[in-house]
Design an enzyme around this catalytic site. Sequence first.
Site, mmCIF file in Angstrom:
data_model
loop_
_atom_site.group_PDB
_atom_site.id
_atom_site.type_symbol
_atom_site.label_atom_id
_atom_site.label_comp_id
_atom_site.label_asym_id
_atom_site.label_seq_id
_atom_site.Cartn_x
_atom_site.Cartn_y
_atom_site.Cartn_z
ATOM 1 N N SER A 34 0.803 -1.231 0.000
ATOM 2 C CA SER A 34 0.000 0.000 0.000
ATOM 3 C C SER A 34 0.833 1.277 0.000
ATOM 4 O O SER A 34 0.320 2.335 -0.355
ATOM 5 C CB SER A 34 -0.915 0.014 1.222
ATOM 6 O OG SER A 34 -0.149 -0.130 2.408
ATOM 7 N N ASP A 321 -4.301 7.437 7.920
ATOM 8 C CA ASP A 321 -5.121 6.472 8.657
ATOM 9 C C ASP A 321 -4.228 5.714 9.645
ATOM 10 O O ASP A 321 -3.164 6.217 10.008
ATOM 11 C CB ASP A 321 -5.902 5.551 7.696
ATOM 12 C CG ASP A 321 -4.987 4.669 6.846
ATOM 13 O OD1 ASP A 321 -3.783 4.566 7.162
ATOM 14 O OD2 ASP A 321 -5.483 4.071 5.867
ATOM 15 N N HIS A 324 -0.991 4.573 7.304
ATOM 16 C CA HIS A 324 -0.524 5.210 6.067
ATOM 17 C C HIS A 324 -0.337 6.714 6.217
ATOM 18 O O HIS A 324 -1.214 7.386 6.756
ATOM 19 C CB HIS A 324 -1.535 4.955 4.942
ATOM 20 C CG HIS A 324 -1.777 3.503 4.678
ATOM 21 N ND1 HIS A 324 -2.971 2.886 4.971
ATOM 22 C CD2 HIS A 324 -0.965 2.547 4.184
ATOM 23 C CE1 HIS A 324 -2.884 1.596 4.633
ATOM 24 N NE2 HIS A 324 -1.670 1.369 4.161
#
Length: 343
Positions: A34, A321, A324
Site C-alpha cells: 500500500s 489512517d 498510512h
Amino acid sequence: MVTYLLLLLTISTPFAFVQGNGESARALFVFGDSYADTGNHDPSDPFVNMSWRKPYGSTWPGHPSGRYSDGRVLTDFIAAHMGIETPPAYRVVQNELKSHCNISDVKAACARGINFAYGGSGMFPTFGSQYLTISAQIDQLRAASREGLVSISNTSTALLVVAGNDYTAYGRLHPKEEGLYIFTHKVVSAIVASLEVLHDLGFTKLALTNLEPFGCFPAVTYPTNYTKCNKTENQQSGFHNKLLASGISKLKAELPHAEIVILDLESAFSLSLQGGPFSHSRSQWKSCCEAKNKGGCGLVNAKGKPLYRVCSKPHKAFYWDFVHPTDSGWESVSNIVFSKMAI
Ligand SMILES: *[C@@H]1O[C@H](CO)[C@@H](O)[C@H](O)[C@H]1NC(C)=O
Ligand SMILES: *[C@@H]1O[C@H](CO)[C@@H](O)[C@H](O)[C@H]1NC(C)=O
Ligand SMILES: *[C@@H]1O[C@H](CO)[C@@H](O)[C@H](O)[C@H]1NC(C)=O
Ligand SMILES: *[C@@H]1O[C@H](CO)[C@@H](O)[C@H](O)[C@H]1NC(C)=O
Ligand SMILES: *[C@@H]1O[C@H](CO)[C@@H](O)[C@H](O)[C@H]1NC(C)=O
C-alpha cells in the site's frame, strides 16, 4: 529541493538521470504494497476496495484513486523525482488492453514503467488471494514483457516497497510472536532474492525501502492516547532493517555493476514525526482520518453515515489512517530520503 536535484545529477543512483538519445526514456517498475500501490485493487471488490472509498484521495486528486492516502503516495514522489509521470497501475493497463484500445497508445503509457504493487501484499502470502506476493507481481512483469508492452533496459529502475504486511500476517497466526526471529531472516532473504531475480530480468538500477518504525503507527500508539511509540515494535522493525542492510551490502558485492539503494524509511519517518510541519497542538502520532463508533477510515454504517472523522487540516497531519501517511507526510519522507541520497 532544487539543490538536491542538482546534486543528484552528478552522482549515480537508481533515480539519477540517464542521458538517452531521446529513445531510451527513464522508466519505473514498482513492486510492493500500500505504500506504493496507485490503484491495482479491484474497485468493486468489497474486501480490497478501501482505497477506492471516500475520504481516500480527498486532498488529491479530489476523489478516491486507489491510493492509501488522502493524496499522493511514495511512488508518485519517486516518479516526480525522476522527472516522469507516475507509471500506470497494471490494472489500468490490463483494462485498456481488454477494451481494445490502440496498442501503441498503451505501449506509450508503459514506456515510463508499470506499477504492480497491491496494498496488503508481502513477500509471502498475507491476507488472501487478492494480495499478490512480490513473486506474483514479478510474474506480471514477465507477462507484460512477453506481450511486448515493456522492455527492461539500463534506464529502467525497479522499486521494491515492502512495508511489513508479512509481519502483520505472521502476528495474526502467532499471537505470541514465537519464531519471529527466524521469520525475520526469511523475509529479508526473500527480499534479497527478489532483487536478484529483478537483476536477472535486466534491471541494473534497484531501489528498495526498509521498514518504517512499526511502534509509532497510530494503530499502535492509540492506547497511550497517541503519546508514546511502542519500543518493542520499533525494535522489531529495527531488527529487520539491520538484517536488510547487511543482506544488501552482500548483494552489492555480488552485483558490482548494479546500482542498489535502500530508501531509509526508518529514519525519514522518525525525522518527519519529530518535528517540522507535524509538531503542533494536535498529536503528531495521531491519524487525520480517525475511526469513530468502532468503524474505520472509509467505513460507513448501514445508512451510509461515515464511521470516521477527518481532521480539518490534513496537510498538518503526518498519518492519514492507522498506518498510512498523508500526502504531506509522504512529501516530507520523500524529501528526506532524496536529500540523504545526495550526500
Ligand atoms: C466496494 O465494493 C462494494 C461491493 O461490491 C460496492 O458496493 C462498493 O460500491 C465499492 N466501493 C466503491 C467505492 O467502489
Ligand atoms: C494508434 O495511435 C497512433 C498514435 O497514437 C496512431 O499513429 C495509429 O495510427 C493508431 N492505430 C490505430 C490502429 O488506430
Ligand atoms: C545502455 O544501453 C545502451 C544500448 O543497449 C548502450 O548503448 C549504453 O552504452 C548503455 N549505457 C550504460 C550507462 O550502460
Ligand atoms: C487523550 O487526549 C485528549 C486530548 O488531548 C484528552 O482530552 C483525553 O483526556 C486524553 N485521554 C486519556 C485517556 O489520556
Ligand atoms: C508493545 O508491543 C508489544 C508487541 O506487540 C506488546 O506485547 C506490548 O504490550 C506493547 N506495549 C505497550 C506499552 O503497549
